[in-house]
Scaffold this active site. Structure first.
Site, short mmCIF file in Angstrom:
data_model
loop_
_atom_site.label_atom_id
_atom_site.label_comp_id
_atom_site.label_asym_id
_atom_site.label_seq_id
_atom_site.Cartn_x
_atom_site.Cartn_y
_atom_site.Cartn_z
N ASP A 57 15.76 -23.05 -5.78
CA ASP A 57 15.89 -21.78 -5.08
C ASP A 57 16.37 -21.97 -3.65
O ASP A 57 15.83 -22.80 -2.91
CB ASP A 57 14.54 -21.06 -5.10
CG ASP A 57 14.58 -19.70 -4.42
OD1 ASP A 57 15.31 -18.83 -4.91
OD2 ASP A 57 13.89 -19.53 -3.40
N GLU A 76 20.79 -22.92 -5.94
CA GLU A 76 21.19 -21.62 -5.42
C GLU A 76 21.53 -21.84 -3.95
O GLU A 76 20.69 -22.32 -3.19
CB GLU A 76 20.08 -20.59 -5.54
CG GLU A 76 20.51 -19.22 -4.98
CD GLU A 76 19.35 -18.31 -4.59
OE1 GLU A 76 19.61 -17.11 -4.43
OE2 GLU A 76 18.22 -18.81 -4.44
N ARG A 80 16.51 -25.31 -11.54
CA ARG A 80 17.28 -24.47 -10.63
C ARG A 80 16.53 -24.47 -9.31
O ARG A 80 15.35 -24.14 -9.24
CB ARG A 80 17.40 -23.06 -11.21
CG ARG A 80 18.25 -22.10 -10.37
CD ARG A 80 17.41 -21.21 -9.51
NE ARG A 80 18.16 -20.10 -8.92
CZ ARG A 80 17.66 -19.27 -8.02
NH1 ARG A 80 16.41 -19.39 -7.61
NH2 ARG A 80 18.40 -18.29 -7.54
#
Length: 581
Positions: free
Chosen positions: A244, A281, A242
């Site tokens: 950021d 994200e 993931r």
């Protein structure tokens, strides 16, 4: 073994290894690189001195036994014996679970977290998404101020504990996704600028100077980030990353850093023979992030979709302050738009930003699983003044509605730890900075931020108080009590349905059809033969589903299947999933 380091600004580089020193040589083939050999084994401590300065940790350190400011240690990844054969788990059809190691258990370690993984396997989760693990000062924190991007925070257990965690997860059939931070480096224990131009004043970010992705020296900085990402996936058998806040990756080069990263990860996936995922994200609402490189996109595999969260949150809570303003005007209409189009802001005016925002997503080209949908995350809970979860203010029935929408929507669902049993513990912002000035600055900044929204200073938890972290640890004894047990059973049932009903993992976003009544506060949608209905009002609702016969697959409150008129009577604050024949 050979040691090497990139230090283009240095005139001399000295290796300090197990009490001995030796001058490194310039690499004639790679500008700015230095290398040398020394006797070393797994656990050997070492560091580099630049121009006779202090001994510093290796920028590519695999382990920091004494924290970010200490010496580095050699890690022999080849010596680890993996127990589990693992072919990987792809992202389509997945259910993710965001987990913070330091608060998932009171012990706050990877080994303790691994001991609770059976709960997730029984829940039906397919992937555990770990919040960042790179070393940071002190013992406890969220992890977004880490340094040493190859290393594992020692209080969590270090490298071997992460391997044990991954092995146990894979043994239970769970993939592991790791949250990594490429957009800034932590302010404490960060020695990278002493080694080279890792930062640039060409761009500014909320954390100061930007990571250097496009100024002189950026080739090596980009390679540093890419190689660290590949190391997590290769050396620890992680299944995905993931990324950021990718909107803070300032890059003006023709080939964007994210395209370079996705190319390298796809190549590693092919080499390893197992699927690897990159999940961004991003608040850009730019579908190019998750569009294939061959079609002009950056080639990431998925992204968090805050628009779904914001519309769901406003529909459940009625909140409309700050960035919720546009979503709160007609939240069910907003839900309908995100369920069918992915983004809420797709070129529309954003009041919060004071400008138009986003662009439309091509539903014929972008599969629905490339958007992650969620009702709660570490950000959306922890960045509230008191870290209050939805369970702190919503009834069990509304929590069931949130779960229904999250777990039957077209998107890849993600849960935040404890959500599945309506955890009564908050999840607050906490730090453990060892620098007193930095600790005080964070404390004052946090209180100043929420004072602007009307919060009294004494009502904002002190991030440095150990009690703030302790309050945020999950209370596993809640599972056997009510309403926790009932909420947990509902999550299990919905996740089981998602695995059982192919229509619920259909990647065709355009196939979702939605009806709603803003005033009566109900919403229903169709995905193939599956019908989903939620009633957010306290009073019962009559929801027309059409003339086809339907059988109830799951209901929060008892309901009868629709009669000949196709009308479903749904009790207040309840969700229903049906299958039409």
């Amino acid at each position: 073994m050979q040691f090497e380091v990139w230090a283009p600004q240095a005139d001399r580089v000295t290796l300090h290894c197990e009490g001995a020193t030796r001058a490194l040589e310039r690499d004639t083939d790679r500008a700015g690189w230095w290398w040398g050999e020394a006797d070393a084994r797994d656990g050997t401590r070492y560091g580099f001195a630049l121009d006779d300065g202090p001994v510093l940790p290796d920028p590519r350190s695999r382990r920091q036994p004494d924290g970010p400011d200490g010496l580095s240690a050699v890690v022999d990844h080849e010596s680890h014996e993996w127990r589990t054969e693992w072919a990987g788990r792809p992202l389509p059809g997945a259910v993710l679970y965001e987990l913070h190691v330091g608060t998932y258990t009171c012990e706050g370690t990877l080994d303790a977290a691994a001991g609770r993984l059976e709960h997730l396997a029984e829940l039906g989760v397919t992937h555990v998404e770990l919040m960042p693990l790179s070393p940071f000062p002190g013992r406890h924190g969220w992890g977004y101020e880490g340094v040493s991007l190859w290393a594992v925070h020692e209080p969590y257990g270090g490298p071997e504990a992460l391997k044990r965690f991954v092995d146990r997860a894979h043994e239970l059939g769970l993939g592991v996704v790791l949250d990594v931070v490429h957009n800034h480096f932590g302010p404490s224990g960060n020695y990278l600028p002493l080694f080279g131009p890792y930062l640039t004043d060409t761009h500014q970010t909320p954390w100061g100077a930007a990571v250097n992705l496009d100024a002189p020296g950026s080739d090596e900085v980009r390679a540093y980030l890419v190689q660290s990402a590949l190391a997590w996936l290769r050396d620890y058998r992680i299944d995905g990353l993931r990324l950021d806040a990718v909107h803070a990756l300032k890059d003006t080069r023709a080939c964007h850093f994210l395209e370079e990263l996705s190319t390298a990860v796809d190549a590693l996936s092919a080499d390893l023979g197992r699927p690897l995922s990159l999940i961004a994200e991003s608040d850009l609402n730019d579908p190019r992030l998750i569009t294939a490189r061959e079609e002009g996109g950056l080639g990431l595999h998925a992204q968090w979709n805050d628009d779904f969260h914001h519309t769901l949150h406003t529909a459940l809570t009625g909140e409309s302050q700050g960035y919720y303003a546009d979503f709160g005007r007609a939240p069910l209409a907003g839900l309908a738009k995100t369920l069918t189009g992915g983004y809420f802001h797709d070129g529309t005016y954003s009041t919060f930003r004071g400008r138009r925002h986003g662009r439309p997503l091509d539903r014929t080209r972008v599969a629905a699983h490339r958007l992650l949908g969620y009702g709660q995350t570490h950000d959306q809970v922890g960045n509230r003044a008191q870290g209050d979860r939805l369970a702190a203010t919503l009834s069990p029935g509304l929590l069931a509605c949130a779960a229904t929408l999250t777990l039957t929507a077209p998107f890849t669902p993600m849960l935040f730890m404890g959500e599945e049993w309506a955890a009564g513990t908050p999840w607050q912002f906490f730090t453990d900075h060892t620098d007193p000035e930095l600790a005080d600055a964070v404390r004052r900044g946090r209180r100043r931020e929420f004072a602007a929204h009307g919060w009294a200073e004494e009502d904002v938890p002190d991030p440095q108080d150990p009690a703030t972290r302790e309050r945020s640890c999950l209370d596993w004894s809640e599972l056997d009590g009510e309403p926790h047990a009932r909420v947990l059973a509902w999550y299990r049932r919905l996740i089981a349905l998602r695995h059982e009903q192919p229509d619920l993992t259909d990647p065709d976003l355009a196939d979702t059809k939605v009806a709603y009544d803003e005033q009566q506060r109900w919403l229903a949608f169709r995905r193939g033969d599956v019908r989903v209905a939620v009633n957010l009002a306290k009073e019962p609702a009559a929801i027309p589903l059409g003339p086809r016969k339907a059988a109830v697959l799951a209901a929060w409150e008892p309901v009868e299947a629709p009669g000949a008129d196709g009308v479903l009577e749904v009790p207040g604050e309840s969700g229903v999933v049906l299958l039409q024949g």
